[in-house]
Structure formats: structure tokens, C-alpha cells
Design an enzyme around this catalytic site. Structure first.
Site, PDB file in Angstrom:
ATOM      1  N   CYS A 105      -3.996   6.452  24.889  1.00 49.64           N
ATOM      2  CA  CYS A 105      -2.736   5.759  25.112  1.00 49.64           C
ATOM      3  C   CYS A 105      -1.943   6.557  26.126  1.00 49.64           C
ATOM      4  O   CYS A 105      -2.301   7.687  26.455  1.00 49.64           O
ATOM      5  CB  CYS A 105      -1.924   5.710  23.821  1.00 49.64           C
ATOM      6  SG  CYS A 105      -2.826   5.039  22.424  1.00 49.64           S
TER       7      CYS A 105
ATOM      8  N   ARG B 126      -4.268   4.281  31.187  1.00 49.72           N
ATOM      9  CA  ARG B 126      -4.627   5.012  29.972  1.00 49.72           C
ATOM     10  C   ARG B 126      -4.858   4.075  28.786  1.00 49.72           C
ATOM     11  O   ARG B 126      -5.295   4.511  27.719  1.00 49.72           O
ATOM     12  CB  ARG B 126      -3.538   6.023  29.620  1.00 49.72           C
ATOM     13  CG  ARG B 126      -3.331   7.094  30.654  1.00 49.72           C
ATOM     14  CD  ARG B 126      -2.333   8.104  30.168  1.00 49.72           C
ATOM     15  NE  ARG B 126      -2.820   8.777  28.970  1.00 49.72           N
ATOM     16  CZ  ARG B 126      -3.569   9.872  28.963  1.00 49.72           C
ATOM     17  NH1 ARG B 126      -3.925  10.418  30.097  1.00 49.72           N
ATOM     18  NH2 ARG B 126      -3.975  10.404  27.838  1.00 49.72           N
TER      19      ARG B 126
ATOM     20  N   TRP C 228      -4.131   1.749  23.743  1.00 49.46           N
ATOM     21  CA  TRP C 228      -5.525   1.307  23.712  1.00 49.46           C
ATOM     22  C   TRP C 228      -5.963   1.570  22.281  1.00 49.46           C
ATOM     23  O   TRP C 228      -6.082   2.717  21.853  1.00 49.46           O
ATOM     24  CB  TRP C 228      -6.357   2.099  24.693  1.00 49.46           C
ATOM     25  CG  TRP C 228      -7.739   1.585  24.885  1.00 49.46           C
ATOM     26  CD1 TRP C 228      -8.125   0.535  25.657  1.00 49.46           C
ATOM     27  CD2 TRP C 228      -8.944   2.111  24.319  1.00 49.46           C
ATOM     28  NE1 TRP C 228      -9.490   0.375  25.597  1.00 49.46           N
ATOM     29  CE2 TRP C 228     -10.018   1.328  24.787  1.00 49.46           C
ATOM     30  CE3 TRP C 228      -9.225   3.168  23.452  1.00 49.46           C
ATOM     31  CZ2 TRP C 228     -11.346   1.564  24.428  1.00 49.46           C
ATOM     32  CZ3 TRP C 228     -10.536   3.400  23.093  1.00 49.46           C
ATOM     33  CH2 TRP C 228     -11.588   2.602  23.582  1.00 49.46           C
TER      34      TRP C 228
ATOM     35  N   ASN D 160      -0.220   9.636  21.208  1.00 47.89           N
ATOM     36  CA  ASN D 160      -1.547   9.467  21.832  1.00 47.89           C
ATOM     37  C   ASN D 160      -2.497  10.404  21.108  1.00 47.89           C
ATOM     38  O   ASN D 160      -2.211  11.592  20.981  1.00 47.89           O
ATOM     39  CB  ASN D 160      -1.453   9.837  23.325  1.00 47.89           C
ATOM     40  CG  ASN D 160      -2.820   9.936  23.971  1.00 47.89           C
ATOM     41  OD1 ASN D 160      -3.741   9.202  23.609  1.00 47.89           O
ATOM     42  ND2 ASN D 160      -2.961  10.843  24.916  1.00 47.89           N
ATOM     43  N   GLY D 161      -3.619   9.875  20.612  1.00 47.39           N
ATOM     44  CA  GLY D 161      -4.581  10.718  19.892  1.00 47.39           C
ATOM     45  C   GLY D 161      -4.956  10.090  18.561  1.00 47.39           C
ATOM     46  O   GLY D 161      -4.780   8.878  18.376  1.00 47.39           O
TER      47      GLY D 161
ATOM     48  N   GLU E 275     -25.835   5.627  38.477  1.00 51.72           N
ATOM     49  CA  GLU E 275     -24.407   5.446  38.735  1.00 51.72           C
ATOM     50  C   GLU E 275     -24.141   4.063  39.338  1.00 51.72           C
ATOM     51  O   GLU E 275     -23.152   3.407  38.995  1.00 51.72           O
ATOM     52  CB  GLU E 275     -23.909   6.575  39.650  1.00 51.72           C
ATOM     53  CG  GLU E 275     -22.467   6.472  40.100  1.00 51.72           C
ATOM     54  CD  GLU E 275     -21.443   6.470  38.974  1.00 51.72           C
ATOM     55  OE1 GLU E 275     -21.802   6.707  37.811  1.00 51.72           O
ATOM     56  OE2 GLU E 275     -20.273   6.188  39.270  1.00 51.72           O
TER      57      GLU E 275
ATOM     58  N   LYS F 245     -21.593   1.397  37.631  1.00 50.54           N
ATOM     59  CA  LYS F 245     -20.450   0.797  38.344  1.00 50.54           C
ATOM     60  C   LYS F 245     -20.504  -0.722  38.217  1.00 50.54           C
ATOM     61  O   LYS F 245     -19.516  -1.357  37.909  1.00 50.54           O
ATOM     62  CB  LYS F 245     -20.447   1.164  39.832  1.00 50.54           C
ATOM     63  CG  LYS F 245     -20.019   2.547  40.215  1.00 50.54           C
ATOM     64  CD  LYS F 245     -18.556   2.860  40.054  1.00 50.54           C
ATOM     65  CE  LYS F 245     -18.235   3.401  38.702  1.00 50.54           C
ATOM     66  NZ  LYS F 245     -18.321   4.766  38.407  1.00 50.54           N
TER      67      LYS F 245
ATOM     68  N   GLU G 299     -19.877  -2.005  34.507  1.00 51.26           N
ATOM     69  CA  GLU G 299     -18.566  -1.791  33.895  1.00 51.26           C
ATOM     70  C   GLU G 299     -17.473  -2.647  34.510  1.00 51.26           C
ATOM     71  O   GLU G 299     -16.507  -2.978  33.827  1.00 51.26           O
ATOM     72  CB  GLU G 299     -18.163  -0.318  33.893  1.00 51.26           C
ATOM     73  CG  GLU G 299     -17.823   0.249  35.241  1.00 51.26           C
ATOM     74  CD  GLU G 299     -17.395   1.708  35.176  1.00 51.26           C
ATOM     75  OE1 GLU G 299     -16.760   2.103  34.197  1.00 51.26           O
ATOM     76  OE2 GLU G 299     -17.705   2.451  36.134  1.00 51.26           O
TER      77      GLU G 299
ATOM     78  N   HIS H 114     -44.200   1.839  33.229  1.00 52.49           N
ATOM     79  CA  HIS H 114     -44.325   2.163  31.805  1.00 52.49           C
ATOM     80  C   HIS H 114     -43.526   1.189  30.935  1.00 52.49           C
ATOM     81  O   HIS H 114     -43.310   1.443  29.753  1.00 52.49           O
ATOM     82  CB  HIS H 114     -43.874   3.607  31.558  1.00 52.49           C
ATOM     83  CG  HIS H 114     -44.666   4.608  32.348  1.00 52.49           C
ATOM     84  ND1 HIS H 114     -45.983   4.879  32.088  1.00 52.49           N
ATOM     85  CD2 HIS H 114     -44.328   5.359  33.423  1.00 52.49           C
ATOM     86  CE1 HIS H 114     -46.429   5.781  32.963  1.00 52.49           C
ATOM     87  NE2 HIS H 114     -45.444   6.078  33.783  1.00 52.49           N
TER      88      HIS H 114
ATOM     89  N   LYS I  57      -9.214   4.873  31.127  1.00 50.38           N
ATOM     90  CA  LYS I  57      -9.498   5.947  32.080  1.00 50.38           C
ATOM     91  C   LYS I  57      -9.869   7.266  31.403  1.00 50.38           C
ATOM     92  O   LYS I  57     -10.776   7.939  31.834  1.00 50.38           O
ATOM     93  CB  LYS I  57      -8.297   6.138  33.001  1.00 50.38           C
ATOM     94  CG  LYS I  57      -8.541   7.100  34.158  1.00 50.38           C
ATOM     95  CD  LYS I  57      -9.470   6.507  35.187  1.00 50.38           C
ATOM     96  CE  LYS I  57      -9.812   7.469  36.293  1.00 50.38           C
ATOM     97  NZ  LYS I  57     -11.029   7.063  36.998  1.00 50.38           N
TER      98      LYS I  57
END
Ligand code: F6R
Length: 602
Positions: free
Chosen positions: A2, A28, A75, A101-102, A474, A478, A481, A497, A597
Site C-alpha cells: 500500500c 504501490r 492493495w 502498509n504491511g 523476461e 513482460k 504481465e 523435451h 510495484k
């Protein structure tokens, strides 16, 4: 995950400022938001589920009166996004407001005890125990700071909190344990926030709050003490990020701006090394083969590239593991001979922090590489280095990825130099990396064309070998997401395989053909997928006619780029591809669903 903010001013109503600060911290978290203002005899709270712009309109937030206030952008971790679970949270009488936040790990026990003592709870959050605990301490006659101090001693977990009370109308008290917190100082007001961009428009004078500290803002005074009551003197630092640097500068999205800032960002990274960081280099070189990287997501991909680069240029064997698995797989094997190198753009990723702490407990030497000054991992590690890529607001990491790789490449070359290897020419090429990256920005047009081709596909596969393998991983991350298309990165040699079974007529396959010995083998791998009907999009050294003939599209990269330098320039077309695909699908690449983030929970 948050964002918390607070403002105290003698002059003006702070609500509009709080709302604009929250906007800047939306990266955030952005599922709910709220504001609390201290007014005579009460604290007025307005909050709801949704993004800050909608809540501002719905509740007329900027018209709220008060010179002391808090804000929160959420969040969800405990309790789904809803009006009742949005912050700020209050005590039984509505005299106190808290933003947090936490995570409070022991909130269930604390809540049970508080309910037995008659407290009424309105939300399902862990946070709500905090105002009720403070309420009890104020009722015992403590002042706000002492009440917060006694309260935080009861909390287990990680938190940054800010508290106001109508009984102490000219104060904000904030506390930090495990989550970021920073104070901003200007002539007109004092600020508290999870992160600097929140108040960068108002001031670049900051005070970092350290672990287990409480800070009290009153008038124009900032007083810090530890949870144990020791007074702390901390100097004000001046941050060189301008407000504009943290804004979009005319780009439609932060992500595009940050992709195109990469030449500049890595120039800063290289400049900041000053040819130094010798303590870190010496630690790496003297270590006898117990070297580990630990990181998550994109930072993990940077370490994977780092592993190949250290091996190739210095013969130094790094292992790398995702932070969420590190404590199980690696920590039990660590000893004082081990070296653990954590990489995290935010410096706040919970899994990375925990891994680093546990590594320290086992006596390992620890290094942190991050983009955020004063972030949590910098306070845990023995040695720290920074990427200096500037603030990254887009949730998808771009410039921090290439600057992490740049710094790791620099450290690998320095280590090789200390080992007596010939690296002069390689250093000369490293200096040219910003130029090479600038040239890759011309791949933007082709990326837009290819995005039109892949935007309606359900699956896109990425393959690569050697240093091209982390680039493939990567590139896939990208795309998935931000465009929500299923994308999978795999080592090209693994295809036969199993994954080859997924390829059929028109399946898009992105082939990362980096320079060096893997090029020839990649030709074979491309043939394999082509024979099954794949539509091949390759990224290859300019002039590789064979690859061009086999591919439907080819991003051509300057032939001067050597293998050890290739991960950064080779990822750029894939960042563009993900960006334009997301935009064509009508999505906001800066705010992918379900993601935030900094991931400050395990
Ligand atoms: C993807 C992305 C994430 C982060 C991961 C680790 O674009 O940004 O995968 O890389 O959450 O974050 P940091 O580097 O802050 O530890």
C-alpha cells in the site's frame, strides 16, 4: 502493498495535497483509497473501494477541511477491497485514524483480546487493531507518541503506520518496522510517505526513517526516536530526482517513457560506479565458490543474465535462485564462507528481504543491489550498490532491469580485472552500452507492427540460449504481465523435451538469437518450430541472413554488441512488443491487474 501519506501544515488545508500525493503512490496499490482530516474534536474519514480519481469525485475529497491529515492507497492483503476494509481505520470513538502498509501477523490474537475488552470492529483488516490499541493507551493518559510506541511493541509483522488523533490535533506520529517510510521537509509543510515521489513536487529534502523508529511531526519539527525511546538525530538529505523525472514527460504511459529512458538510465548506472565498488568486487573474488544471487521476477532474470556474464567474462560461478525458494533450498547450506547477493529494484520485496536476513543469520556475507536509496535491503546487507536508474513508476520493470544487468556486468568485468584477466577492450565496449541501447529504440516501429499480429493470439512462446535464455524469460514475463496473453519462456534446447508439442500452425514463437556460440544451435531450434508451422519473430545480430530468412519478422541488433553485453539491448524490442500489444488490447500497461510495484508481503 500500500502507499501511506501524511501532511501537516500551519497554513493551508492539506486535503488537495494528500489526494495528489496518493495519485503519485498509486503504483504501490490501487484497489481502494481514503483520507483522514483532523477537525476540531473529531477526525473525519472518507474512503472507498476504487481508484483515487473516482473516490475523489464521489466524496469531494479535495474540499475536506483540515491542516493535518493522512491518506492511503491500498492493495488488499487482509480483507477484500471494499468500503469497510479501505484505510484509514479508526478507534471506537472515531478520535483516531491510522494508515498502514504491511502485515500485522498477530492481529487475530490482538483482535480477540480487544473484542473481549469491548472494542467494536468494522473491518476484516489486520490494521484495525492498531487504532483500538492506541485508543486504550490514550485512555491510560499517554500522549500520542507514547501510545503509538506502546502499541507498536505489541505488533508482530511488518508495518509503516501513520496516526492522527483529534486529542492531539497538531501532530502526526508515524512508525516503521519492515516497510518503507520517509519524511519530506519544506518551509510550508512536513510530509510523511511510503516513497519519495509522493512529495517530490513539494520538496526534495528528505529524512529516511530507519527500522524500529517512531517519528513525530509537529509544526515544523521532526523528532525521531527508537521503539526503545532513544532519541535519534538524523540529517536531512537532498534528493536529486526532479519531480519531472518522476512524471510521464509527455509519454502516454510511464512504461514507454521508462523503456526510452534506458540509454540515459544505464549511463547513470555506469557513471555512478566511478570505476569503483572495490569492496564488493573483492568480496566476490576472494570467495571460494559459494556465491549466490537471490531475487524475484524481473530482478531474478537480471541475476540469471548476471550468472552467465560472471561465468563467461571472469570464470566466476554464481548460482541464482528466486527469493521465494531461496530460504528452503539455499539457506540451510549457507555458512560464513558464502556470499549472498540480493538484487531488487524496490529494495522492499519481502521474499528477498527475508532471504537476506536468513543468510545473515547463517553468517554469510551479504550484498544488496537496488534502485531505491535507503530501501530495506540496504539496511540489512553488509555492502550496497545502487543502479541510479531514477524512479520507475510503471509496474512492469524495464529500465531497472537493464541497469541491474549493466551494474552486474561492470562488477563481473572488475572481478575479471582483479583476477588478472584481459578486460580492457570489454570495458571500452561496456562504456558504449548506452549508445547500443539508443540504437535499439529504433525497433519501436517493427514492434508496433508485430503487436498487431500477436494481439489476438492466446499463447506466445519465447526461446533463447545462453545469455539469450534470461532475455527469453523476461520477454515472456513482460508480455504476460501487461497484455494478459499466455506467454512462456523456455531454454531453446529444452524444446524437444516437451514444449515442442505446443507448437502448431501459426503459433507465434519469439526466438532470442544472441551473439556467440549459441547462434548456430538456435538455427536448429528455429527450424524445429518452423517445421511445425510456427510464426517466428527473431531478435538477432544484424546481417545474420540465415535467421532473417527463417523468420517472419526480425529485430536486427547492432553487430558490434558482444555476447556479454547483449541481454540489455536484446530485451528492448521485447519490452516494446509487450507494451504495444497491451495498448492494442485496450489495457493500461502501467497498472496490470492483480500486480503492484513493490511486493512487500511473502
Ligand atoms: C515484473 C516486475 C516484477 C519484479 C518483482 C521483484 O515487471 O517488475 O516481477 O521484478 O516483483 O521486484 P523487485 O525488483 O523490486 O524486488
Amino acid at each position: 502493498m500500500c502507499g501511506i501519506v501524511g501532511v501537516i501544515s500551519k497554513e493551508f488545508n492539506v486535503a488537495p495535497l494528500i489526494v495528489s500525493m496518493l495519485k503519485k503512490l498509486e503504483y504501490r496499490g490501487y484497489d481502494s483509497a481514503g483520507v483522514a482530516l483532523v477537525q476540531p474534536g473529531k477526525v473525519v474519514v472518507k474512503k472507498d473501494r476504487g481508484v483515487i480519481d473516482d473516490i475523489r469525485e464521489r466524496y469531494n475529497l479535495t474540499k475536506m477541511e483540515g491542516k493535518v491529515g493522512l491518506g492511503h492507497t491500498r492493495w488488499a492483503t487482509h480483507g477484500a477491497p471494499s468500503h469497510k476494509n479501505a484505510h484509514p481505520h479508526q478507534d471506537c470513538r472515531g478520535e483516531i485514524a491510522v494508515v498502514h502498509n504491511g502485515i500485522i501477523e498477530n492481529y487475530v490474537e490482538l483482535k480477540r483480546e480487544l473484542v473481549i475488552r469491548g472494542h467494536l470492529f468494522k473491518s476484516e483488516t489486520d490494521t484495525e487493531v492498531i487504532p483500538h490499541l492506541i485508543e486504550e493507551k490514550l485512555a491510560e493518559g499517554l500522549d500520542l507518541k507514547e501510545a503509538v510506541k506502546e502499541t507498536v511493541k505489541k505488533l508482530k509483522g511488518s508495518f509503516a503506520i501513520a496516526v492522527v488523533s483529534s486529542k492531539f490535533p497538531h501532530k502526526i506520529v508515524a512508525a516503521k518496522k519492515g516497510s518503507p517510510l520517509v519524511v519530506g521537509v519544506s518551509e510550508e509543510a512536513l510530509f510523511i510517505a511510503s516513497d519519495i515521489p509522493a512529495f517530490l513536487q513539494q520538496t526534495n529534502k528528505v529524512i529516511f526513517i530507519s527500522e524500529e523508529e517512531i517519528v513525530t511531526l509537529t509544526g515544523n519539527k521532526v523528532e525521531i526516536e527508537t521503539f526503545n525511546g532513544q532519541k535519534v538525530k538524523r540529517t536531512i538529505q537532498t534528493i536529486n530526482w526532479t519531480y519531472e523525472m518522476a512524471q510521464k514527460s509527455g509519454y502516454p504511459h510511464f512504461m514507454l517513457k521508462e523503456i526510452e529512458e534506458q540509454p540515459l538510465a544505464i549511463k547513470e548506472t555506469l557513471r555512478s560506479t566511478n570505476g569503483e565498488l572495490m569492496e564488493i568486487v573483492e568480496e566476490i573474488v576472494k570467495n571460494e565458490g559459494n556465491l549466490y544471487f537471490v531475487a524475484s521476477g524481473t530482478s531474478y532474470h537480471a541475476t540469471l543474465a548476471g550468472k552467465y556474464i560472471f561465468a563467461k567474462v571472469a570464470g566466476i560461478p554464481f548460482e541464482t535462485m528466486q527469493s521465494s525458494e531461496f530460504t528452503e533450498a539455499i539457506v540451510p547450506t549457507l555458512s560464513p564462507k558464502s556470499l549472498v547477493f540480493a538484487v531488487s529494484q524496490s529494495g522492499e520485496t519481502a521474499d528477498t528481504k527475508v532471504s537476506l536476513k536468513k543468510a545473515k543469520e547463517r553468517g554469510a556475507k551479504t550484498i544488496a543491489l537496488t534502485n531505491v536509496l535507503g530501501s530495506s535491503i540496504t539496511r540489512i546487507a553488509d555492502e550496497v550498490c545502487y543502479t541510479y536508474a531514477g524512479p520507475e513508476i510503471g509496474v512492469a520493470a524495464t529500465k531497472t532491469f537493464t541497469s541491474q544487468i549493466t551494474l552486474l556486468t561492470y562488477l563481473a568485468l572488475k572481478s575479471a580485472e582483479v583476477l588478472g584477466l584481459e578486460v580492457e577492450e570489454k570495458f571500452r565496449k561496456l562504456k558504449k552500452l548506452p549508445q547500443y541501447l539508443s540504437k535499439t529504440l529504433t525497433t519501436s516501429n517493427l514492434a508496433q507492427r508485430i503487436a498487431k499480429e500477436i494481439k489476438s493470439h492466446g499463447d506466445v512462446y519465447f526461446i533463447g540460449r545462453g545469455v539469450g535464455y534470461p532475455v527469453a524469460l523476461e520477454g515472456a514475463l513482460k508480455l504476460k504481465e501487461i497484455s494478459y496473453i499466455h506467454a512462456e519462456g523456455t531454454g531453446a534446447g529444452e524444446y524437444k523435451h516437451g514444449p515442442l508439442a505446443l507448437i502448431s500452425e501459426n503459433t507465434p514463437v519469439v526466438a532470442v538469437v544472441t551473439p556467440g556460440p549459441s547462434q548456430t544451435k538456435m538455427v536448429g531450434n528455429i527450424e524445429e518450430v518452423k517445421a511445425r508451422g510456427a510464426k517466428v519473430i527473431s531478435i538477432a545480430p544484424e546481417g545474420n541472413k540465415k535467421i532473417e530468412e527463417m523468420s517472419n519478422f526480425t529485430f536486427k541488433i547492432n553487430r558490434e554488441v558482444d555476447e556479454f553485453l547483449s541481454p540489455a539491448p536484446y530485451i528492448v524490442p521485447l519490452q516494446y512488443l509487450a507494451y504495444y500489444t497491451a495498448v492494442l488490447r485496450g489495457l493500461n500497461p502501467d497498472k496490470p491487474r492483480n500486480l503492484a510495484k513493490s511486493v512487500t508481503v511473502e
